[in-house]
Structures are given as structure tokens and as C-alpha cells.
Design a protein around this motif. Structure first.
Motif, PDB file in Angstrom:
ATOM      1  N   GLN A  75       0.627  -1.269  -0.027  1.00 21.75           N
ATOM      2  CA  GLN A  75      -0.087  -0.036   0.018  1.00 21.75           C
ATOM      3  C   GLN A  75       0.774   1.237   0.232  1.00 21.75           C
ATOM      4  OE1 GLN A  75      -2.964   0.078   2.910  1.00 21.75           O
ATOM      5  NE2 GLN A  75      -3.687  -2.079   2.437  1.00 21.75           N
ATOM      6  N   ASN A  76       2.305   1.155   0.315  1.00 22.48           N
ATOM      7  CA  ASN A  76       3.115   2.290   0.307  1.00 22.48           C
ATOM      8  C   ASN A  76       3.899   2.339  -1.064  1.00 22.48           C
ATOM      9  OD1 ASN A  76       2.584   4.021   2.807  1.00 22.48           O
ATOM     10  ND2 ASN A  76       3.178   2.197   3.907  1.00 22.48           N
ATOM     11  N   GLU A  77       3.564   1.573  -1.927  1.00 20.29           N
ATOM     12  CA  GLU A  77       4.317   1.605  -3.134  1.00 20.29           C
ATOM     13  C   GLU A  77       3.492   2.497  -4.112  1.00 20.29           C
ATOM     14  OE1 GLU A  77       7.283   0.819  -3.307  1.00 20.29           O
ATOM     15  OE2 GLU A  77       7.714  -0.814  -1.884  1.00 20.29           O
ATOM     16  N   PRO A  78       4.160   2.798  -5.104  1.00 19.64           N
ATOM     17  CA  PRO A  78       5.723   2.835  -5.429  1.00 19.64           C
ATOM     18  C   PRO A  78       6.706   3.771  -4.423  1.00 19.64           C
ATOM     19  CG  PRO A  78       4.527   4.416  -7.031  1.00 19.64           C
ATOM     20  CD  PRO A  78       3.459   3.633  -6.183  1.00 19.64           C
ATOM     21  N   ARG A  79       5.939   4.802  -3.998  1.00 23.16           N
ATOM     22  CA  ARG A  79       6.690   5.782  -3.254  1.00 23.16           C
ATOM     23  C   ARG A  79       7.722   5.124  -2.254  1.00 23.16           C
ATOM     24  NH1 ARG A  79       5.764  11.296  -3.150  1.00 23.16           N
ATOM     25  NH2 ARG A  79       4.805  10.958  -5.196  1.00 23.16           N
ATOM     26  N   LEU A  80       7.526   4.052  -1.526  1.00 19.46           N
ATOM     27  CA  LEU A  80       8.506   3.358  -0.529  1.00 19.46           C
ATOM     28  C   LEU A  80       9.617   2.996  -1.221  1.00 19.46           C
ATOM     29  CD1 LEU A  80       9.152   2.452   2.208  1.00 19.46           C
ATOM     30  CD2 LEU A  80       7.954   0.302   1.740  1.00 19.46           C
ATOM     31  N   GLY A  81       9.197   2.311  -2.371  1.00 18.53           N
ATOM     32  CA  GLY A  81      10.413   1.991  -3.126  1.00 18.53           C
ATOM     33  C   GLY A  81      11.457   2.951  -3.494  1.00 18.53           C
ATOM     34  N   GLN A  82      10.792   4.047  -3.981  1.00 20.50           N
ATOM     35  CA  GLN A  82      11.395   5.235  -4.475  1.00 20.50           C
ATOM     36  C   GLN A  82      12.428   5.780  -3.367  1.00 20.50           C
ATOM     37  OE1 GLN A  82       8.209   7.709  -5.808  1.00 20.50           O
ATOM     38  NE2 GLN A  82       8.237   6.857  -8.029  1.00 20.50           N
ATOM     39  N   ALA A  83      11.661   5.850  -2.228  1.00 20.24           N
ATOM     40  CA  ALA A  83      12.189   6.275  -1.007  1.00 20.24           C
ATOM     41  C   ALA A  83      13.558   5.381  -0.638  1.00 20.24           C
ATOM     42  CB  ALA A  83      11.467   6.458   0.340  1.00 20.24           C
ATOM     43  N   ARG A  84      13.257   4.084  -0.517  1.00 18.77           N
ATOM     44  CA  ARG A  84      14.432   3.240  -0.514  1.00 18.77           C
ATOM     45  C   ARG A  84      15.675   3.539  -1.350  1.00 18.77           C
ATOM     46  NH1 ARG A  84      13.364  -1.821   1.623  1.00 18.77           N
ATOM     47  NH2 ARG A  84      15.422  -2.171   1.045  1.00 18.77           N
ATOM     48  N   GLU A  85      15.364   3.722  -2.749  1.00 22.82           N
ATOM     49  CA  GLU A  85      16.187   3.888  -3.673  1.00 22.82           C
ATOM     50  C   GLU A  85      17.091   5.360  -3.369  1.00 22.82           C
ATOM     51  OE1 GLU A  85      18.895   3.381  -6.637  1.00 22.82           O
ATOM     52  OE2 GLU A  85      17.600   1.768  -5.773  1.00 22.82           O
ATOM     53  N   ALA A  86      16.331   6.227  -2.956  1.00 22.37           N
ATOM     54  CA  ALA A  86      17.125   7.475  -2.580  1.00 22.37           C
ATOM     55  C   ALA A  86      17.920   7.233  -1.633  1.00 22.37           C
ATOM     56  CB  ALA A  86      16.079   8.569  -2.214  1.00 22.37           C
ATOM     57  N   VAL A  87      17.598   6.747  -0.605  1.00 16.47           N
ATOM     58  CA  VAL A  87      18.242   6.231   0.629  1.00 16.47           C
ATOM     59  C   VAL A  87      19.398   5.358   0.286  1.00 16.47           C
ATOM     60  CG1 VAL A  87      18.725   5.080   2.672  1.00 16.47           C
ATOM     61  CG2 VAL A  87      16.660   6.287   2.442  1.00 16.47           C
ATOM     62  N   ARG A  88      19.408   4.578  -0.632  1.00 12.83           N
ATOM     63  CA  ARG A  88      20.704   3.608  -1.210  1.00 12.83           C
ATOM     64  C   ARG A  88      21.433   4.568  -2.082  1.00 12.83           C
ATOM     65  NH1 ARG A  88      17.367   0.687  -3.945  1.00 12.83           N
ATOM     66  NH2 ARG A  88      16.906  -0.869  -2.501  1.00 12.83           N
ATOM     67  N   GLN A  89      21.149   5.282  -2.763  1.00 10.43           N
ATOM     68  CA  GLN A  89      21.944   6.303  -3.559  1.00 10.43           C
ATOM     69  C   GLN A  89      22.664   7.249  -2.843  1.00 10.43           C
ATOM     70  OE1 GLN A  89      20.727   7.804  -7.185  1.00 10.43           O
ATOM     71  NE2 GLN A  89      19.428   6.197  -7.768  1.00 10.43           N
ATOM     72  N   HIS A  90      21.766   7.762  -1.775  1.00 10.89           N
ATOM     73  CA  HIS A  90      22.597   9.107  -1.072  1.00 10.89           C
ATOM     74  C   HIS A  90      23.603   8.360  -0.135  1.00 10.89           C
ATOM     75  CE1 HIS A  90      18.577  11.368  -0.863  1.00 10.89           C
ATOM     76  NE2 HIS A  90      19.364  11.491  -2.172  1.00 10.89           N
ATOM     77  N   LEU A  91      23.363   7.121   0.350  1.00  8.52           N
ATOM     78  CA  LEU A  91      24.345   6.554   1.461  1.00  8.52           C
ATOM     79  C   LEU A  91      25.624   6.046   0.718  1.00  8.52           C
ATOM     80  CD1 LEU A  91      22.478   4.575   3.968  1.00  8.52           C
ATOM     81  CD2 LEU A  91      23.567   6.366   4.343  1.00  8.52           C
ATOM     82  N   ALA A  92      25.360   5.587  -0.742  1.00  9.00           N
ATOM     83  CA  ALA A  92      26.391   5.138  -1.333  1.00  9.00           C
ATOM     84  C   ALA A  92      27.411   6.468  -1.672  1.00  9.00           C
ATOM     85  CB  ALA A  92      26.138   4.833  -2.765  1.00  9.00           C
TER      86      ALA A  92
END
Length: 217
Positions: A75-92
Motif C-alpha cells: 500500500q506504500n508502493e511505489p513511493r516506498l521503493g522510491q524512498a528506499r532507492e533514494a536512501v541507497r543512492q545517498h548512502l553510497a
């Protein structure tokens, strides 16, 4: 999904403090629902450690995902997946910029929920985590497989009010157990406070946590 399709990647994180390679510790700090970078800017000022570099991402529209965190993840997709990807890229990017400087993730409320889910699922190489009033997503408690001990001995500071209006105690405790099950060294601070905020006691604990990781006293 390309970066252009991800609204959480439309703006670069705000940075405060010294350049990452010159800092004692770098903090990637994620705000909560309905907040903005200014919330974490205020927290950085309250923590008031001159050797901390802060990296502050902004959620599109002030919200990382639309529904309450205990709803089914779908119910929180696709925005949750987008948030997770943002965190992934930022942390890298943060880890690459920091080099040998320790990197800590810090989140409040929805930001803490997002980071808890990311830590447990992806188990990124971080030096520590602060999760204030948050827990992993979804209606059911569950466990995660240990991925090569990535979180083993990682210090995690968790804090929450006993009866927070938005984040139930049982999910905070389940998140603490899940992180400890992966080898993290979890400290959970439970207090009485009717406000959904980061109180002065929590700020003091965060300050001490960051000092220890930066080698300060």
C-alpha cells in the motif's frame, strides 16, 4: 526506474558542518512525515557538535511514503521503493565522500521507519544508527537473514515514548530485537512524553552517541 522517475531524488541533500573527509563523523539524517530538512537542521543545531558533518535529504512533498507504516507494504508502493532507492543512492555517495570517516544514519518518526526497514533488509556498512520513534514496516513481525554479519557489533541507539501516538511500543521493541538478532548492539531508551518530538534527553543521548563514534570525549 530512472532517477528522473524518482521524486525523492529531485533535490540533492543539504549539507551542514565540515566537509565529510574532515569530519569526525558523518550523519545522514532523515526527517519524518510532514517535515522538511529544517527539522533536521534544528536537530543538528541542538546537538551542536562542530566535528559532525550532516547530510539531510528531503522527501518529495514532505512525505517518504503515503500510508501508515503498519499497513501492508504494497500500500506504500511505489513511493516506498522510491524512498528506499533514494536512501541507497545517498548512502553510497556519502560513504564515498567520507572515506575512512564513520557514517551514521539517523531518523525520526517516518524517517526512522524508513531507515529501520533499510538497515534490516539491506544491512549497509554503517558505523552506527539512531532510530528515534520508528520501526520496520508492515503489519506482521518477522525476521531477516543475516547477510555476512554486516550489522554485527554496529551500535544502534533507539528512543521512543512509552505511548507514542503514531508508533506503537510493540513494533519498536520488535525492531530492536530484529537488529540485535543480526548482531547489532542495541540500546533502547523508553520515556514518558506526550509530544511526538525529539526531547532534550534524547538530544543529549544522541550527542554522546556521536561523540563516541567520532572519538571525542
Amino acid at each position: 526506474m530512472t532517477d528522473a522517475d524518482n521524486p525523492h531524488l529531485e533535490s540533492a541533500p543539504v549539507t551542514l558542518g565540515p566537509p565529510a573527509p574532515q569530519a569526525g563523523v558523518v550523519v545522514y539524517a532523515v526527517h519524518g512525515r510532514g517535515q522538511s530538512v529544517s527539522f533536521m537542521e534544528d536537530l543538528a543545531q541542538r546537538v551542536a557538535l562542530p566535528d559532525v558533518a550532516w547530510v539531510l535529504p528531503a522527501a518529495a512533498g514532505g512525505t517518504w511514503y503515503p500510508e501508515p507504516f503498519l499497513r501492508p507494504v504494497s500500500q506504500n508502493e511505489p513511493r516506498l521503493g522510491q524512498a528506499r532507492e533514494a536512501v541507497r543512492q545517498h548512502l553510497a555517495q556519502v560513504r564515498a565522500a567520507a572515506g575512512v570517516v564513520p557514517v551514521v544514519v539517523l531518523g525520526f518518526s517516518q524517517g526512522a521507519c524508513l531507515l529501520a526497514e533499510h538497515l534490516l533488509d539491506e544491512q549497509p556498512p554503517v558505523a552506527g544508527a539512531v532510530l528515534h520513534t520508528g520501526g520496520y514496516l508492515g503489519p506482521d513481525e518477522h525476521a531477516w537473514p543475516d547477510r555476512e554479519g554486516a550489522l554485527r557489533d554496529v551500535p544502534v541507539l533507539m528512543a521512543t515514548a512509552q505511548a507514542d501516538a503514531w508508533v506503537p511500543m510493540h513494533r519498536v521493541e520488535a525492531t530492536a530485537r530484529a537488529l540485535a538478532g543480526l548482531g547489532a548492539r542495541v540500546t533502547l531508551d523508553v520515556y514518558d512524553d506526550e509530544e511526538h518530538h525529539v526531547n532534550d534527553n534524547a538530544v543529549e543521548r544522541i550527542r554522546g552517541f556521536l561523540r563516541r563514534l567520532s572519538g571525542g570525549t
